[in-house]
Design an enzyme around this catalytic site. Structure first.
Site, PDB file in Angstrom:
ATOM      1  N   ASP A 346       0.852  -1.187  -0.084  1.00  0.00           N
ATOM      2  CA  ASP A 346       0.072   0.022  -0.055  1.00  0.00           C
ATOM      3  C   ASP A 346       0.756   1.143  -0.053  1.00  0.00           C
ATOM      4  O   ASP A 346       2.018   1.269  -0.492  1.00  0.00           O
ATOM      5  CB  ASP A 346      -1.062  -0.243   1.132  1.00  0.00           C
ATOM      6  CG  ASP A 346      -2.330   0.812   0.878  1.00  0.00           C
ATOM      7  OD1 ASP A 346      -2.393   2.016   1.140  1.00  0.00           O
ATOM      8  OD2 ASP A 346      -3.276  -0.136   0.564  1.00  0.00           O
ATOM      9  N   ASP A 458      -6.878   4.678  -5.456  1.00  0.00           N
ATOM     10  CA  ASP A 458      -7.443   5.396  -4.447  1.00  0.00           C
ATOM     11  C   ASP A 458      -7.508   6.800  -5.009  1.00  0.00           C
ATOM     12  O   ASP A 458      -7.012   7.217  -5.782  1.00  0.00           O
ATOM     13  CB  ASP A 458      -6.660   5.291  -3.190  1.00  0.00           C
ATOM     14  CG  ASP A 458      -7.568   5.471  -2.052  1.00  0.00           C
ATOM     15  OD1 ASP A 458      -8.570   5.836  -1.971  1.00  0.00           O
ATOM     16  OD2 ASP A 458      -6.938   5.098  -1.027  1.00  0.00           O
ATOM     17  N   MET A 459      -8.429   7.446  -4.282  1.00  0.00           N
ATOM     18  CA  MET A 459      -8.943   8.775  -4.358  1.00  0.00           C
ATOM     19  C   MET A 459      -9.312   9.393  -2.929  1.00  0.00           C
ATOM     20  O   MET A 459     -10.458   9.019  -2.574  1.00  0.00           O
ATOM     21  CB  MET A 459      -9.953   9.429  -5.411  1.00  0.00           C
ATOM     22  CG  MET A 459     -10.073  10.954  -5.533  1.00  0.00           C
ATOM     23  SD  MET A 459     -11.534  11.064  -6.861  1.00  0.00           S
ATOM     24  CE  MET A 459     -11.267  12.917  -6.913  1.00  0.00           C
ATOM     25  N   CYS A 505     -10.930   2.687  -5.277  1.00  0.00           N
ATOM     26  CA  CYS A 505     -11.234   2.840  -4.166  1.00  0.00           C
ATOM     27  C   CYS A 505     -11.261   4.551  -3.894  1.00  0.00           C
ATOM     28  O   CYS A 505     -10.559   5.268  -4.668  1.00  0.00           O
ATOM     29  CB  CYS A 505     -10.137   2.640  -3.088  1.00  0.00           C
ATOM     30  SG  CYS A 505      -9.930   2.958  -1.378  1.00  0.00           S
ATOM     31  N   ASP A 527     -13.663   2.145   4.287  1.00  0.00           N
ATOM     32  CA  ASP A 527     -12.378   1.994   5.197  1.00  0.00           C
ATOM     33  C   ASP A 527     -12.943   1.630   6.612  1.00  0.00           C
ATOM     34  O   ASP A 527     -11.982   1.401   7.246  1.00  0.00           O
ATOM     35  CB  ASP A 527     -11.827   3.444   5.309  1.00  0.00           C
ATOM     36  CG  ASP A 527     -11.429   4.308   3.985  1.00  0.00           C
ATOM     37  OD1 ASP A 527     -10.887   3.147   3.264  1.00  0.00           O
ATOM     38  OD2 ASP A 527     -10.996   5.410   4.007  1.00  0.00           O
TER      39      ASP A 527
END
Length: 702
Positions: A346, A458-459, A505, A527
């Site tokens: 990650d 992701d954002m 995500c 999350d």
């Protein structure tokens, strides 16, 4: 034949449903029917408003403050004349005229698609309504194309994808998904009354707060019974749903791009295409509505719909930003021992990334953490028998980054306002082709140089100061052009690296929709990984999306009061992943994890490719279940969860579904085989204590 054309009227039939509309005697395009498929074409109604009510003088005698637009349920109203309902289209012509009068021109039928061509009565503006029939899924897809055939611009102020009409009369209930960050996909049910109920996103993403899905019933439908009309919008940006009940017993749901702060300059010779809305009807309750969408998504939308997704480990909660080659190898060894198939590193791996203050935008390995690049780590992961995946957040940039120093003008901003940071980051303007090209080049190189088979995109913030100072045209086109830019990047990278599985995500479920699923196979739902909260989040999610798209991690959240078994069972209801801090797990936890991972691999085809049944509601019940059945109804798996119930109480009973009534089935832990009808009617008694769970396999006899 799925589309029947008869004297300027059209009937669209799927396996079990039908949708009918036609040209009204007044020239308006009017809706006529949406419901169960009828035996004969002549069974479908014609004009719903009789001729004696539509003569101009009669209308104003009986309804002096309303015109035809209020009485005729139009397929695509524009608000012209004395029409006071929610329009689907608003436009301003170059001479200042601010309405659109659409007249029917012609229709085209090709295979399973119907095109209805409409033109403005005065101006050279063409509107084409598109209908596509998905027979096998009992779904109809609608979208709109508008073309400027003149020599002056037309300003679009609203252009929705569809207006879906419910049968006239009766009282309806709106079902929708509400929430916020860490509490997404909460099912809400409320009566529809006169007026307009609006659901929307203004955040440049789909949002955590609402999802572009609706389900409408008569207030009595449940999981197995009752009429349900349902639909979605396949779009990953600002959207709006307007559920309207008129004073003339008409109920309709409009869906499309959000018209808040929206403008689009339609130049001469140009066209504009809306996102698709996909909708359906069933008389078998919300469970059937979900299954129609699930099959459609798996078979026609996601890139790898037939693939089984691997059990993954994600490094975030183990190391946070403190990643390097040696630490990741250490945890990869533990993950491989448990039976993990995919190791995902990650945040924290790229240039200058030691916390969330710096690095976003600089998508190459950090020279201090990975002096030899990512290849040595990836090779070691492969030697351990696992694939390798990576986290990225390409739409964002930290002011402390090489990219921002070189291109501060690339972010969304107003030149006279402060640039509001969220999580110490700004949003790159994905409407700009040069930004798209930069991201494509950086991520393409990363994937070309490294054997990466999984990407978590992701954002982690929503928009602020939505300005585009150097836009060559209308700056409020940003809302649409941004999303189209995101799609271009995803599509290009998918074409260049078709073997990669992508996950959408946005701080959890902030970008979950059928638009992004054309490129992503999975969605990071929330999350929030506390299992008691996830039961409701995952149940709401399942109203739209199949389990194969739902990434679900076992973490240390809730460990204080929930056993590891419970945490695994909740996550096994989707695509199983491990996101816990493995440094805190001892031999006992590792052994137990290995056991549940092995079981999940056995039942994975049923969960990811089968039918899901919601047994009870985690929104209202302390005891619930989730059941999955293979498509041939020969094998299944049943999960049961008890939160907290005060003793003494009645026995805990779940009633399985989806079994063939006359076939014999054995359920793990229960003696003897019984018919599917017996199991479904008498139920399964589950013995659980508070905050415990169980999983039981189901086998059918051939």
């Amino acid at each position: 034949m799925a589309i029947h054309a008869r004297e300027n009227s059209w009937i669209l039939e799927t396996q079990h449903t039908a949708y009918a509309f036609g040209v009204h005697t007044t020239g308006l395009l009017s809706h006529r029917y949406w419901g169960a498929k009828l035996p004969y074409l002549d069974d479908y109604p014609g004009d719903l408003i009789k001729d004696k009510l539509v003569a101009g003088s009669t209308v104003y005698e009986e309804f002096p403050f309303n015109g035809l637009g209020n009485l005729v349920p139009q397929e695509y109203p524009t608000g012209a004349g004395t029409e006071y309902v929610e329009p689907c289209l608003k436009a301003t012509f170059a001479d200042g005229v601010r309405d659109v009068w659409l007249k029917f021109e012609r229709a085209e039928v090709a295979d399973l698609e119907l095109k209805i061509h409409l033109r403005d009565a005065t101006y050279p503006l063409r509107v084409t309504l598109h209908y596509r029939v998905w027979e096998a899924f009992d779904l109809i897809e609608r979208w709109v194309v508008i073309e400027n055939e003149g020599d002056t611009p037309v300003t679009l102020e609203r252009i929705w994808s569809a207006q879906w009409h419910l049968p006239i009369g009766g009282h309806y209930r709106l079902n929708h998904l509400n929430g916020r960050w860490a509490n997404e996909f909460q099912l809400r049910r409320e009566p529809l009354v006169e007026g307009v109920k609006v659901l929307e996103s203004r955040r440049i993403t789909t949002s955590h707060h609402h999802n572009p899905w609706f389900g409408v019933d008569r207030g009595t439908a449940d999981e197995e019974h009752g009429d349900v009309w349902f639909g979605v919008l396949a779009w990953s940006g600002n959207w709006k749903i307007a559920a309207e009940v008129t004073d003339f017993s008409s109920t309709r749901v409009s869906i499309g791009l959000n018209d808040w702060d929206f403008r689009w300059s339609l130049e001469p010779g140009q066209s504009f295409t809306t996102p698709s809305s996909i909708a359906g009807y069933t008389d078998q309750g919300f469970g059937a509505a979900s299954l129609h969408l699930h099959d459609y998504i798996r078979e026609t939308v996601v890139p790898h719909g037939g693939a089984l997704h691997k059990v993954l480990f994600n490094s975030w909660e183990t190391t946070f930003f403190d990643v390097d080659e040696s630490s990741q190898v250490q945890f990869a060894k533990i993950a491989a021992e448990m039976g993990i198939e995919l190791f995902v590193m990650d945040d924290g791996w790229f240039h200058g990334r030691n916390d969330d203050y710096a690095g976003l935008g600089d998508w190459w390995p950090d020279e201090k953490k990975f002096p030899h690049g990512l290849s040595p780590l990836i090779e070691r992961v492969h030697q351990l028998g696992m694939d390798f995946g990576l986290w990225i957040e390409p739409e964002m940039v930290n002011p402390d980054s090489v990219l921002y120093c070189q291109h501060p003008d690339w972010v969304i901003h107003f030149p006279t306002r402060p640039r509001t940071e969220g999580r110490h980051q700004l949003i790159l303007n994905m409407a700009k082709p040069e930004v798209q090209d930069y991201i494509i080049n950086k991520i393409d190189r990363l994937l070309a140089e490294n054997n990466i088979t999984f990407v978590k995109w992701d954002m982690n913030r929503n928009v602020s100061e939505p300005g585009w100072p150097d836009a060559t045209g209308e700056p409020r086109e940003l809302w649409v052009r941004y999303v189209r830019g995101v799609y271009r990047v995803w599509e290009t990278l998918r074409q260049r690296h078709p073997h990669v599985t992508w996950q959408s995500c946005s701080g959890g479920g902030g970008r979950a929709d059928l638009g992004i699923l054309r490129f992503a196979d999975q969605i990071w739902v929330s999350d929030n990984t506390i299992p008691t909260a996830r039961l409701a989040i995952q149940a709401g999610f399942s109203h739209v999306f199949p389990a194969s798209t739902m990434e679900a991690w076992v973490t240390d959240m809730g460990e204080e009061f929930l056993p590891l078994e419970f945490r695994f069972h909740v996550s096994m209801c989707g695509v199983l992943g491990i996101g816990a801090d493995l440094r805190q797990w001892g031999e006992k936890e590792i052994a137990e994890a290995k056991k549940w991972i092995a079981l999940y691999k056995e039942i994975r085809p049923i969960i990811q490719q089968g039918d899901v049944y919601r047994l009870g509601s985690p929104f209202t019940d302390d005891f619930t279940g989730v059941q999955y059945m293979s498509k041939d109804q020969m094998s299944g798996v049943l999960f049961a969860f008890l939160l907290h119930r005060v003793d003494p109480v009645a026995p805990l009973i779940l009633y399985p579904r989806g079994l063939i009534p006359a076939r014999l089935y054995t359920i793990e832990g229960y003696p003897g085989a019984r018919s599917g009808a017996a199991w479904m009617k008498t139920g399964v008694i589950v013995h659980l204590s508070n905050f415990s769970s169980a999983v039981r396999r189901i086998w059918g006899e051939k």
